[in-house]
Design a protein around this motif. Structure first.
Motif, mmCIF file in Angstrom:
data_model
loop_
_atom_site.group_PDB
_atom_site.id
_atom_site.type_symbol
_atom_site.label_atom_id
_atom_site.label_comp_id
_atom_site.label_asym_id
_atom_site.label_seq_id
_atom_site.Cartn_x
_atom_site.Cartn_y
_atom_site.Cartn_z
ATOM 1 N N ILE B 10 36.153 91.638 97.339
ATOM 2 C CA ILE B 10 35.249 90.593 97.807
ATOM 3 C C ILE B 10 34.863 89.655 96.661
ATOM 4 N N LEU B 11 35.168 88.393 96.852
ATOM 5 C CA LEU B 11 34.797 87.383 95.858
ATOM 6 C C LEU B 11 33.411 86.850 96.200
ATOM 7 N N ILE B 12 32.495 86.937 95.234
ATOM 8 C CA ILE B 12 31.134 86.454 95.468
ATOM 9 C C ILE B 12 30.893 85.232 94.588
ATOM 10 N N LEU B 13 30.873 84.066 95.215
ATOM 11 C CA LEU B 13 30.647 82.819 94.469
ATOM 12 C C LEU B 13 29.152 82.666 94.207
ATOM 13 N N GLY B 14 28.830 82.166 93.012
ATOM 14 C CA GLY B 14 27.415 82.080 92.638
ATOM 15 C C GLY B 14 26.881 83.483 92.416
ATOM 16 N N GLY B 15 27.702 84.313 91.766
ATOM 17 C CA GLY B 15 27.437 85.742 91.675
ATOM 18 C C GLY B 15 26.250 86.157 90.838
#
Lengths: 123, 247
Positions: B10-15
């Motif tokens: 899972i890629l979490i942008l604004g991580g």
């Protein structure tokens, strides 16, 4: 496997059709019934199989009619203009395409082969 | 209810924002592998500090919405292998529409809309290879009810929502679905700062009379990532304690 063999394999998987239906002369939309989502998947599969960047607009001749209209507006020779925009197609093929436009979508399997060959530097 | 997930990465942008870190923790506990993006050293440190007990169970990767090369290197780093994407990333721009700096307008939309469209194009193509993918965009109640000065923020959120919606419309038939969550005021970052000066009026107009917690938002997103929520596609869900329901 050669370029055509690979493309045929991808099309068979994507469109769920029999291999015998596909030759380099097959129209991808007119005869195989491909839709826009199929083209997107085809681009992804070609990128994966041949490890080359795919320009969807170019390989699927998506802006063909737009370019023809631009050529007309700018009083340019349509065949030369299209040859500039689609450098992977031969002039003979572009002439065939221009003559075939009224019959419907013109993209053939051999156009995809030409694009891949061109990107791989074989043309 | 035990949630099930079709996929792992899972890629979490604004991580580095608080809800993202909460979500990362929940996803690790659910057996997923989060990849959190950061745009500066401060963000990276924040992620490392909050997730120190989960070393080796997540990755962090640089992504700056103002830097196109960071997009290439991010996708290279994640090795074209992605099952989920959650998008918290969003720059802020507070200005009255009629008083905004024109260069800032162009830059803001380039970073928050065009760049996001490029991410979605790439992520969509990566997910197409697997014919599986789930994307959640974290929008804001400001998209439908902006405060004064939030015109650009709301416009960018609405445009981004439209991109996610269309991705779900276009690729739903290939197992790739999207949902947009519109949280109201969250006790975190921008919401917390706003509340420092507007607490009474905000609570007055919110039926539940409080802010949302990061935990609530993260848990909701985790649900939206699960197989149980796949029926939600190409749509927006408000999670605002009833904020926009009344006059």
């Amino acid at each position: 496997m050669d370029i055509f063999g690979n493309i045929k394999k991808i099309l068979v998987e994507l469109l769920d059709i029999k291999e015998e239906k596909i030759t380099p002369e097959t129209y991808i939309i007119r005869e195989l019934g491909a839709e826009s989502i199929d083209f997107l998947e085809l681009a992804v599969a070609l990128n994966s199989r041949f490890k080359i960047e795919i320009d969807d607009d170019k390989i699927f001749l998506e802006k063909l009619r737009l370019y023809l209209s631009e050529a007309e507006q700018e009083n340019k020779d349509a065949i030369s203009y299209l040859a500039e925009k689609f450098p992977f197609l031969s002039v003979e093929r572009i002439k065939d395409i221009a003559a075939d436009l009224d019959e419907g979508p013109v993209l053939k399997v051999k156009d995809i082969i030409s694009y891949i060959s061109w990107r791989q530097g074989f043309v | 209810m035990k949630l099930k997930f079709s996929g792992k990465r899972i890629l979490i942008l604004g991580g580095s924002c608080e809800p993202a870190v909460f979500l990362a923790e929940y996803t690790i506990k659910a057996g997923l592998f989060p990849i959190l993006t950061y745009r500066n050293e401060k963000g990276l440190k924040k992620i490392s500090k909050k997730l120190y007990s989960f070393a080796g169970k997540y990755e962090s990767v640089f992504l700056d919405f103002a830097d196109t090369t960071s997009l290439d290197s991010m996708f290279c780093r994640i090795n074209d292998d992605l099952d989920f994407l959650v998008d918290f990333a969003h720059g802020n721009m507070e200005s009255l529409v009629a008083s905004a700096n024109e260069d800032d307008i162009c830059r803001y939309f380039a970073e928050n809309i065009s760049f996001r469209a490029k991410i979605l194009k790439r992520a969509g193509r990566v997910m197409l290879k697997k014919r599986n993918g789930r994307l959640v965009f974290v929008s804001s109640s400001a998209a439908s009810r902006p405060n004064l000065g939030q015109g650009f923020y709301a416009a960018a959120k609405l445009a981004s929502e439209a991109l996610y919606k269309n991705l779900g419309l276009e690729l739903g038939c290939r197992g790739i679905t999207t949902v947009t969550l519109r949280p109201g005021y969250i006790d975190s970052g921008r919401g917390r700062r706003y509340m420092q000066t507007h607490e009474r009026e905000t609570c007055n107009i919110t039926p539940i009379k409080r802010l949302l917690t990061c935990k609530e938002v993260a848990e909701t997103i985790l649900f939206f990532l699960s197989d149980s929520a796949c029926g939600f596609n190409a749509t927006e869900i408000s999670m605002d304690g009833g904020l926009i329901a009344g006059k």
